[in-house]
Write an enzyme that holds these catalytic residues in place. Structure first.
Site, PDB file in Angstrom:
ATOM      1  N   CYS A 192      -0.585  -9.423 -18.527  1.00  0.00           N
ATOM      2  CA  CYS A 192      -1.766  -8.614 -18.412  1.00  0.00           C
ATOM      3  C   CYS A 192      -2.710  -9.000 -17.481  1.00  0.00           C
ATOM      4  O   CYS A 192      -3.575  -9.564 -17.586  1.00  0.00           O
ATOM      5  CB  CYS A 192      -2.450  -8.890 -20.037  1.00  0.00           C
ATOM      6  SG  CYS A 192      -1.202  -8.715 -21.356  1.00  0.00           S
ATOM      7  N   ALA A 193      -2.531  -8.821 -16.081  1.00  0.00           N
ATOM      8  CA  ALA A 193      -3.029  -9.151 -14.878  1.00  0.00           C
ATOM      9  C   ALA A 193      -4.388  -8.693 -14.691  1.00  0.00           C
ATOM     10  O   ALA A 193      -5.085  -9.642 -13.950  1.00  0.00           O
ATOM     11  CB  ALA A 193      -2.087  -9.191 -13.630  1.00  0.00           C
ATOM     12  N   PRO A 234      -8.232  -7.821 -14.398  1.00  0.00           N
ATOM     13  CA  PRO A 234      -8.374  -7.339 -13.023  1.00  0.00           C
ATOM     14  C   PRO A 234      -8.013  -8.248 -12.087  1.00  0.00           C
ATOM     15  O   PRO A 234      -8.116  -7.901 -10.746  1.00  0.00           O
ATOM     16  CB  PRO A 234     -10.110  -7.152 -13.077  1.00  0.00           C
ATOM     17  CG  PRO A 234     -10.763  -8.343 -13.808  1.00  0.00           C
ATOM     18  CD  PRO A 234      -9.759  -8.402 -14.949  1.00  0.00           C
ATOM     19  N   GLY A 235      -7.633  -9.442 -12.281  1.00  0.00           N
ATOM     20  CA  GLY A 235      -6.576 -10.156 -11.202  1.00  0.00           C
ATOM     21  C   GLY A 235      -7.173 -11.476 -11.182  1.00  0.00           C
ATOM     22  O   GLY A 235      -6.747 -12.295 -10.285  1.00  0.00           O
ATOM     23  N   GLY A 236      -8.281 -12.210 -11.774  1.00  0.00           N
ATOM     24  CA  GLY A 236      -8.803 -13.330 -11.518  1.00  0.00           C
ATOM     25  C   GLY A 236      -7.743 -14.455 -11.887  1.00  0.00           C
ATOM     26  O   GLY A 236      -7.493 -15.286 -11.010  1.00  0.00           O
ATOM     27  N   GLU A 296       0.398  -5.139 -14.815  1.00  0.00           N
ATOM     28  CA  GLU A 296      -0.882  -4.490 -15.400  1.00  0.00           C
ATOM     29  C   GLU A 296      -0.831  -3.269 -16.090  1.00  0.00           C
ATOM     30  O   GLU A 296      -0.214  -2.222 -15.129  1.00  0.00           O
ATOM     31  CB  GLU A 296      -2.039  -4.701 -14.665  1.00  0.00           C
ATOM     32  CG  GLU A 296      -3.440  -3.895 -15.295  1.00  0.00           C
ATOM     33  CD  GLU A 296      -3.868  -4.142 -16.447  1.00  0.00           C
ATOM     34  OE1 GLU A 296      -4.218  -3.195 -17.206  1.00  0.00           O
ATOM     35  OE2 GLU A 296      -3.907  -5.416 -16.688  1.00  0.00           O
ATOM     36  N   ASP A 327       3.735  -1.375 -18.681  1.00  0.00           N
ATOM     37  CA  ASP A 327       3.318  -1.922 -20.069  1.00  0.00           C
ATOM     38  C   ASP A 327       4.090  -3.158 -20.617  1.00  0.00           C
ATOM     39  O   ASP A 327       5.255  -3.061 -20.912  1.00  0.00           O
ATOM     40  CB  ASP A 327       3.705  -0.685 -21.093  1.00  0.00           C
ATOM     41  CG  ASP A 327       3.252  -0.684 -22.560  1.00  0.00           C
ATOM     42  OD1 ASP A 327       2.560  -1.867 -22.763  1.00  0.00           O
ATOM     43  OD2 ASP A 327       3.098   0.111 -23.265  1.00  0.00           O
ATOM     44  N   ASP A 351      -2.983 -12.743 -21.224  1.00  0.00           N
ATOM     45  CA  ASP A 351      -4.242 -12.948 -21.541  1.00  0.00           C
ATOM     46  C   ASP A 351      -4.413 -11.366 -22.045  1.00  0.00           C
ATOM     47  O   ASP A 351      -4.941 -10.506 -21.393  1.00  0.00           O
ATOM     48  CB  ASP A 351      -5.179 -12.970 -20.178  1.00  0.00           C
ATOM     49  CG  ASP A 351      -6.626 -13.154 -20.738  1.00  0.00           C
ATOM     50  OD1 ASP A 351      -6.912 -13.064 -21.765  1.00  0.00           O
ATOM     51  OD2 ASP A 351      -7.243 -13.095 -19.737  1.00  0.00           O
ATOM     52  N   CYS A 369      -9.946 -13.928 -24.544  1.00  0.00           N
ATOM     53  CA  CYS A 369     -11.451 -14.120 -24.551  1.00  0.00           C
ATOM     54  C   CYS A 369     -12.239 -14.034 -25.890  1.00  0.00           C
ATOM     55  O   CYS A 369     -13.135 -13.117 -25.970  1.00  0.00           O
ATOM     56  CB  CYS A 369     -12.069 -13.673 -23.228  1.00  0.00           C
ATOM     57  SG  CYS A 369     -13.710 -14.405 -23.000  1.00  0.00           S
TER      58      CYS A 369
END
Length: 490
Positions: free
Chosen positions: A300-301, A303-305, A325, A351, A368, A421
């Site tokens: 679930c990459a 936005p890339g952080g 993603e 997916d 994530d 999160c």
């Protein structure tokens, strides 16, 4: 469209001009408060996020040389302060009007909330806060509703914040959750959920809610092999930067500033990333795996952080990272974050619940998962008012399926990191427990065991009894990130 007052001479008896009447004065636009109002309207009307709307408006405002750094700071405080304290200010405004709050037009309520924050949450003098808010109301609402704003704000100005809280919040002994909800400006259901996840008595939950209302520091990550904390500290300046508390790659911009102005950030060698997010990626990378350690997956990459940090860590070991993603526009953000990484990697739009990769393909997997975001209320204060308890029911099946597919994607002996999160138990331990016990098992039933995550966050205190880890803003200065590490056993 804003109401435009009609200009006409004041008339006395017989229609003759009244020489004693004050001449009409056109309302004056205050660029700072106009900007803050525009952000609040975007948040309300378009479900926008202030942290995405505010920066481009500030950049545009700075094109006018008269718009100074102090103006940008005030606009930022007005936006975030008003959003964080919205629940408290709603209770105060409700006590000052003779109608239900829902019957007040949203633009009027935004002006009142901005005025309430200036009166109760800043050091702006009372007369200046009222007059500036009424002037804003004249510009965006018209003279008629500006009179209503003036009357309400003068009532609010009769007491300070503590005085109002004594009037509008129930005593703690009578209703603890509602007391905390009003005092600390969180929806009651969020207070209840956070308290359940945190455990303990009154002191801990009050510390957490207070931390949610504090302005978070901007934290940078020096991507290993591409930048160093020392480079970032020097670029930010010793007076404006501090090393990270826990991550060896972190630098805190203690005095604020614009991260995009730093060369390392522009080049992608460093990025903006909360320290809790860094710790999650580092922990997954640190867990020992027997045998092969060549293929990593961020499922679930966007936005890339985390993907960028994982890619840098993988490159140091000669490992390959696949960053997946689902949303194509977010996959493009991942590509941008990983651009220039020295090691092998690939970014795909896929997916995670219907993956294109074969089972058992990876040695390490991070998921994530999408969640309520209750762990990042410091950064996105509007999320607390936007989310509803029923939203968790929508996330639950997706979170379980992503974790099940992540366990299927990793080889026997490999490790999965389940991260979110949010500290809400329904998004953290309940999900992990359900998957481990095989509840609702999908097409690839696997066996796994929890790995104690605490040793892989070395030096971080207050991690609880394990084996999973919950970070907290008031204890660790991070977002409330959750991490469970699971090793596939069969």
């Amino acid at each position: 469209m804003s109401e435009q007052p009609r200009r006409r001479p004041a008339a006395g008896a017989g229609g003759k001009p009244n020489k004693s009447a004050k001449p009409y004065r056109r309302p004056q636009k205050d660029p700072v408060r106009m900007l803050a109002f525009e952000v609040l309207r975007a948040v309300d009307e378009r479900d926008a996020y202030a942290n995405l709307v505010l920066p481009p408006l500030l950049r545009k405002a700075r094109q006018d040389e008269s718009f100074q750094a102090r103006d940008a700071a005030l606009a930022t405080e007005l936006v975030y302060g008003t959003l964080r304290r919205q629940g408290t200010y709603d209770a105060v405004i409700k006590a000052c009007i003779d109608r239900p709050l829902r019957e007040v037009d949203p633009p009027v309520l935004d002006v009142l909330s901005l005025g309430a924050h200036q009166l109760l949450g800043t050091r702006i003098p009372t007369h200046a806060a009222v007059s500036a808010s009424v002037e804003l109301a004249r510009v965006v609402l018209g003279d008629g509703r500006a009179k209503f704003v003036n009357a309400v704000l003068r009532k609010i100005a009769a007491h300070d914040l503590d005085g109002w809280l004594e009037r509008v919040a129930p005593p703690y002994e009578d209703d603890a959750e509602e007391h905390l909800a009003v005092y600390h400006s969180h929806p009651r259901w969020v207070v209840s959920a956070l308290w359940d996840a945190l455990g303990g008595g009154r002191a801990g939950i009050e510390d957490l809610l207070e931390a949610d209302n504090e302005r978070p520091e901007v934290t940078l990550v020096a991507r290993p092999g591409r930048s160093t904390p020392e480079e970032l500290l020097e670029a930010v300046g010793e007076e404006s930067a501090l090393p990270g508390r826990w991550s060896p790659y972190a630098v805190r911009m203690s005095e604020g500033g614009e991260p995009g102005a730093l060369e390392a950030v522009r080049d992608g060698r460093a990025g903006v990333q909360d320290e809790g997010s860094q710790l999650v990626a580092m922990a997954l990378a640190a867990v020992p795996v027997e045998g092969r350690d060549e293929r990593w997956l961020d499922g679930c990459a966007g936005p890339g952080g985390k993907a960028a940090l994982l890619a840098a860590l993988a490159a140091q070991r000669g490992a390959f990272l696949l960053a997946s993603e689902k949303q194509p526009h977010r996959a493009r953000l991942v590509e941008r974050a990983l651009a220039g990484n020295p090691g092998p990697y690939q970014v795909i739009a896929a997916d995670g619940t219907r993956p294109p990769w074969l089972p058992g393909s990876f040695d390490r997997v991070l998921v994530d998962v999408p969640c309520s975001g209750l762990g990042a209320l410091r950064r996105r204060p509007e999320a607390r008012w936007r989310r509803r308890p029923e939203d968790l029911e929508g996330f639950a099946p997706l979170q379980r399926e992503l974790l099940r597919e992540a366990l299927a994607a990793v080889r026997v002996g490999g490790v999965v990191g389940y991260a979110t999160c949010s500290p809400h138990l329904a998004e953290t331990r309940v999900v992990v427990d359900d998957v481990l016990k095989g509840r609702g098992a999908g097409a690839h039933p696997v066996s796994a065991e929890l790995v104690d995550a605490r040793p892989f966050m070395s030096g971080v205190p207050g991690l609880g009894d394990g084996p999973d880890v919950q970070l907290w803003p008031h204890l660790h200065g991070t977002d409330a990130m959750y991490l469970a590490l699971l090793r596939r056993t069969a």
